[in-house]
Motif scaffolding. Structure first.
Motif, PDB file in Angstrom:
ATOM      1  N   SER A 179       0.981  -1.275   0.005  1.00  0.00           N
ATOM      2  CA  SER A 179      -0.086   0.120  -0.057  1.00  0.00           C
ATOM      3  C   SER A 179       1.049   1.223  -0.011  1.00  0.00           C
ATOM      4  N   ARG A 180       1.963   1.335   0.461  1.00  0.00           N
ATOM      5  CA  ARG A 180       2.734   2.366   0.684  1.00  0.00           C
ATOM      6  C   ARG A 180       3.544   2.305  -0.775  1.00  0.00           C
ATOM      7  N   ASP A 181       3.887   1.635  -1.647  1.00  0.00           N
ATOM      8  CA  ASP A 181       4.108   1.567  -2.965  1.00  0.00           C
ATOM      9  C   ASP A 181       3.167   2.341  -3.767  1.00  0.00           C
ATOM     10  N   GLU A 182       1.689   1.695  -3.737  1.00  0.00           N
ATOM     11  CA  GLU A 182       0.729   2.351  -4.476  1.00  0.00           C
ATOM     12  C   GLU A 182       0.453   3.877  -4.029  1.00  0.00           C
ATOM     13  N   ALA A 183       0.499   4.124  -2.697  1.00  0.00           N
ATOM     14  CA  ALA A 183       0.059   5.574  -2.333  1.00  0.00           C
ATOM     15  C   ALA A 183       1.498   6.392  -2.871  1.00  0.00           C
TER      16      ALA A 183
END
Length: 415
Positions: A179-183
């Motif tokens: 989710s960090r990457d997508e954010a």
């Protein structure tokens, strides 16, 4: 599916496009039996009227918050059965889970190779200010759809990370880092929109957007396919623009090589889920092959063919680009699926092109001044024809890949 495709308005093509020869992709035949081991879901919505107005006005210092104009092909937000997810990742219940592999993946995600990669510079705003006319309009749409799709992934992964903390802390942390990457991707794209004096209100989208429900195993398959398609789209555009810098109209593409490596790591996570979570293997593979993959490929092809202005603007032939992505994705998925679509059969592309023609007629019928009843009567035979082509695509004989041994219905990867 046919009804979904009928509801999207096409984007007009450029009136003036250079006659530069487009790069062509070749597809040397690959054998699937010895392959070893990253869907943007395909990513667009409409801000066309607002973007056109922006090109006619002086840029303002404040970015305008624009709402997504919904269509059935707009990137969706997804949810799933989180209780079932907890069961699937419970090591006491699911003995097939390879926890050692998950721990190795976690260390790779923690390393965060792209931590300092997504750093903007003055090139972004300068390139946006130079971009005018139809290319500017279509670029705003591209950024908007891409941002929406990445943010959709962020929301799903964030919730999975939260819900799995007690059941499987290692997997929960992997989802949190995904989710960090997508954010990071969504934020980078939204900052790109600000170069064009736009911004998406992501907080509003979180609350106002409708969520599509998928069972966990379909989430694994569909997301694996989405991530792999995303990888091939990003890396193909990156390599093309590196070889043809005259089409490098906006610097975001320079980041695609590292970006697609995030997609690759996410794909590896879902591949591990698929390897470790099979139950009733034959039925799931059959459903995946017969429905999910054709839907994803067809949707991407029709979506992109309505937006050839974008691809022509960066020097690509839309259909050749899409077929290259489909073929490479199909070859990659052959490494874990026992059978794949026969996308290298010329009949597959002929069916795609026929669906594009039918869809264009559907859009034309919907754009007339006829009363709704007359419009619907005109649409009925076209929708039937589109559904017929889609069904014929589903029923094309598969190609055996030899990647899974079905003895006693227990999956064993063959390398």
């Amino acid at each position: 599916m046919a009804a979904e495709m009928a509801l999207v308005k096409p984007i007009s093509k450029f009136s003036t496009i250079a006659t530069t020869t487009k790069p062509r992709f070749s597809y040397p035949k690959a054998t699937c039996t010895s392959l070893s081991t990253r869907f943007c879901t395909i990513k667009m919505s409409a801000t066309s009227e607002q973007a056109a107005a922006a090109t006619a006005q002086k840029p303002s210092k404040k970015s305008n918050k624009t709402a997504i104009k919904e269509t059935l092909l707009t990137p969706r937000f997804y949810t799933t059965d989180f209780d079932e997810m907890e069961t699937l990742f419970n090591t006491e219940i699911n003995k097939k889970l390879n926890q050692a592999e998950f721990e190795a993946l976690l260390q790779e995600f923690k390393t965060d190779y792209n931590q300092t990669h997504f750093v903007r510079n003055k090139e972004f705003k300068e390139a946006a200010d130079k971009m005018q006319g139809p290319l500017r309009q279509i670029f705003v749409e591209f950024l908007e759809r891409s941002c929406t799709a990445e943010f959709s992934g962020f929301l799903l992964y964030k919730e999975l990370g939260r819900r799995l903390k007690k059941t499987n802390p290692v997997v929960a942390e992997i989802f949190s880092l995904m989710s960090r990457d997508e954010a990071r991707h969504a934020g980078f794209l939204n900052k790109g929109l600000s170069d064009f004096n736009y911004a998406l209100d992501l907080g509003f989208l979180t609350k106002a957007r409708k969520y599509t429900f998928f069972k966990p195993k379909f989430i694994f398959y569909a997301t694996y396919l989405s991530e792999k398609i995303g990888y091939w789209r990003y890396i193909t555009i990156y390599r093309h623009l590196k070889a043809n810098p005259e089409f490098q109209c906006y610097p975001i593409f320079k980041y695609f090589e590292n970006w697609c490596q995030d997609e690759n790591r996410h794909e590896r996570k879902y591949k591990q889920d698929i390897d470790g979570g099979f139950e009733n293997v034959v039925r799931l593979i059959a459903i995946m092959f017969r429905f999910v993959k054709p839907n994803v490929y067809v949707t991407m092809y029709l979506n992109d063919c309505q937006r050839t202005a974008f691809y022509e603007g960066i020097g690509l032939d839309t259909k050749e680009f899409d077929m290259h992505v489909i073929i490479e994705t199909n070859r990659t998925t052959a490494r874990i699926f026992p059978a794949v679509l026969d996308v290298e059969n010329p009949e597959f592309k002929r069916r795609l092109d026929r669906m594009v023609e039918i869809n264009e007629r559907l859009l034309a019928a919907g754009a007339t001044d006829d009363i709704p009843l007359v419009k619907n009567l005109k649409r009925i035979p076209l929708i039937a024809a589109l559904a017929s082509e889609l069904l014929a695509t589903y029923l094309m004989p598969p190609v055996d890949s030899g990647s899974v041994d079905f003895a006693e219905f227990e999956p064993e990867l063959v390398y």
